[in-house]
Design a protein around this motif. Structure first.
Motif, PDB file in Angstrom:
ATOM      1  N   UNK A   1       0.879  -1.161   0.000  1.00 49.56           N
ATOM      2  CA  UNK A   1       0.000   0.000   0.000  1.00 49.56           C
ATOM      3  C   UNK A   1       0.918   1.212   0.000  1.00 49.56           C
ATOM      4  N   UNK A   2       0.680   2.139  -0.908  1.00 48.44           N
ATOM      5  CA  UNK A   2       1.638   3.229  -1.136  1.00 48.44           C
ATOM      6  C   UNK A   2       1.094   4.544  -0.610  1.00 48.44           C
ATOM      7  N   UNK A   3       1.924   5.223   0.177  1.00 52.19           N
ATOM      8  CA  UNK A   3       1.641   6.580   0.628  1.00 52.19           C
ATOM      9  C   UNK A   3       2.573   7.532  -0.114  1.00 52.19           C
ATOM     10  N   UNK A   4       2.016   8.512  -0.765  1.00 48.54           N
ATOM     11  CA  UNK A   4       2.813   9.464  -1.532  1.00 48.54           C
ATOM     12  C   UNK A   4       3.788  10.212  -0.619  1.00 48.54           C
ATOM     13  N   UNK A   5       5.050  10.302  -1.057  1.00 47.75           N
ATOM     14  CA  UNK A   5       6.083  10.985  -0.267  1.00 47.75           C
ATOM     15  C   UNK A   5       7.117  11.577  -1.215  1.00 47.75           C
ATOM     16  N   UNK A   6       6.729  12.609  -1.993  1.00 47.59           N
ATOM     17  CA  UNK A   6       7.636  13.148  -3.022  1.00 47.59           C
ATOM     18  C   UNK A   6       8.955  13.664  -2.470  1.00 47.59           C
ATOM     19  N   UNK A   7       8.941  14.249  -1.276  1.00 42.85           N
ATOM     20  CA  UNK A   7      10.182  14.801  -0.718  1.00 42.85           C
ATOM     21  C   UNK A   7      11.111  13.712  -0.186  1.00 42.85           C
ATOM     22  N   UNK A   8      10.612  12.491  -0.064  1.00 38.41           N
ATOM     23  CA  UNK A   8      11.392  11.374   0.456  1.00 38.41           C
ATOM     24  C   UNK A   8      12.303  10.765  -0.604  1.00 38.41           C
ATOM     25  N   UNK A   9      11.944  10.968  -1.868  1.00 37.31           N
ATOM     26  CA  UNK A   9      12.698  10.372  -2.962  1.00 37.31           C
ATOM     27  C   UNK A   9      12.115   9.067  -3.438  1.00 37.31           C
ATOM     28  N   UNK A  10      11.504   8.322  -2.562  1.00 38.24           N
ATOM     29  CA  UNK A  10      10.776   7.088  -2.872  1.00 38.24           C
ATOM     30  C   UNK A  10       9.482   7.132  -2.083  1.00 38.24           C
ATOM     31  N   UNK A  11       8.353   6.850  -2.734  1.00 37.77           N
ATOM     32  CA  UNK A  11       7.100   6.782  -1.995  1.00 37.77           C
ATOM     33  C   UNK A  11       7.194   5.710  -0.918  1.00 37.77           C
ATOM     34  N   UNK A  12       6.431   5.898   0.144  1.00 39.58           N
ATOM     35  CA  UNK A  12       6.469   4.977   1.275  1.00 39.58           C
ATOM     36  C   UNK A  12       5.553   3.786   1.018  1.00 39.58           C
ATOM     37  N   UNK A  13       6.134   2.593   1.019  1.00 38.97           N
ATOM     38  CA  UNK A  13       5.376   1.367   0.849  1.00 38.97           C
ATOM     39  C   UNK A  13       5.165   0.701   2.206  1.00 38.97           C
ATOM     40  N   UNK A  14       3.948   0.222   2.440  1.00 35.82           N
ATOM     41  CA  UNK A  14       3.644  -0.414   3.709  1.00 35.82           C
ATOM     42  C   UNK A  14       2.863  -1.704   3.475  1.00 35.82           C
TER      43      UNK A  14
END
Length: 313
Positions: free
Chosen positions: A25-38
């Motif tokens: 399940x993906x949470x958008x995280x543009x500033x992280x460099x990679x979206x957060x997958x959980x």
């Protein structure tokens, strides 16, 4: 996103339970460099479900720690496991510019999950409207426990010994901290030079927590013995419990998974004890169900050949 159901997990009563697991399940995280997958694991039925956000140890991912995630989900918790940037599954090189900040990004991953609970509910089939957003705990193992502890109020000391940023989160009502490293005064030179975030202060870690340590957990990062991992209990205020597992090393019997290479002290019985005590603790801390906690702790105290000992303050 894939979803699966398993009926091999059991509630603490021994009753078989069906668990739904969805990943990624993906949470958008543009500033992280990679979206957060959980990964999200939840009981197939029920409403008003409490949430446990679990932070993995170094190199692991959302796919680890099934003995804990499956057990908690079978007992009525929604378990959310983010994959942090240090995960081997992402293969981020050491020279990546984000590397020095990964410890902070890890903490942000956990708060991003809390911010995105509505998104997760909507994304997982059959989960919408079933979460209790007011009953939230964090948990973690090793570096993951360090990440989780900051949401409970632990802070990182700067080079002059002053407490750094307060990253606590009032939404978190309790924590389960497994093999959480101790004070930074006892680091070996390599760790002191390369891991500045390993200089914690537990003075302000006021949120209730269960701390689990192994009495044979000898870290190569510390000059001290296994008692280093009891520092979070010794130096934190307020409502804390410490479960010390006998003959347990860093994997605490194998909480990261079955037949995992890093598990040097495999013990299904020890893992079962961690499952029982952590589940009872979470129910007590989030719902005030003192009976389960008293029953579990009394059984440990009455065991003629116990696998550990419990202290509380």
């Amino acid at each position: 996103m894939s979803a699966s159901r398993t009926a091999n997990a059991r509630q603490t009563t021994g009753t078989p339970a069906t668990v739904i697991s969805a990943r990624p399940v993906v949470l958008s995280a543009p500033e992280r460099g990679d979206d957060l997958q959980v990964r999200v694991s939840a009981p197939a039925t029920g409403t008003g479900l409490p949430v446990v956000v679990f932070s993995h140890g170094f190199g692991w991912s959302m796919d680890g720690y099934a003995p804990l995630a499956d057990h908690w989900a079978a007992d009525g918790f929604v378990v959310v496991q983010p994959t942090h940037l240090d995960s081997r599954t992402l293969n981020i090189p050491a020279e990546d510019p984000r590397t020095p900040r990964i410890w902070r990004i890890r903490v942000k991953d956990l708060t991003r999950v809390l911010d995105g609970l509505d998104v997760l509910e909507a994304a997982v089939p059959g989960l919408a409207g079933r979460l209790d957003h007011d009953r939230v705990a964090v948990a973690g193992h090793s570096w993951g426990a360090q990440s989780a502890s900051t949401l409970l109020g632990a802070r990182v000391l700067d080079s002059d010994g002053r407490p750094g940023e307060d990253m606590s989160d009032a939404r978190v009502k309790a924590g389960v901290l497994l093999a959480l490293p101790g004070l930074g005064d006892d680091l070996v030179p390599f760790a002191a030079e390369n891991f500045p975030f390993m200089r914690p202060s537990f003075d302000t870690m006021t949120t209730p927590a269960l701390i689990v340590a192994g009495d044979r957990d000898q870290s190569h990062l510390s000059t001290r013995g296994p008692d280093w991992f009891t520092d979070p209990y010794t130096y934190s205020p307020g409502d804390k419990s410490l479960l010390t597992l006998f003959d347990a090393e860093h994997s605490l019997g194998g909480i990261s998974g079955h037949e995992v290479a890093e598990t040097t002290d495999a013990s299904p019985a020890r893992v079962a004890l961690v499952q029982r005590l952590t589940t009872a603790y979470l129910r007590s801390a989030l719902y005030g169900e003192a009976t389960a906690w008293k029953t579990a702790t009394a059984a440990l105290a009455a065991d003629p050949d116990p696998l550990g000992k419990l202290q509380s303050k």
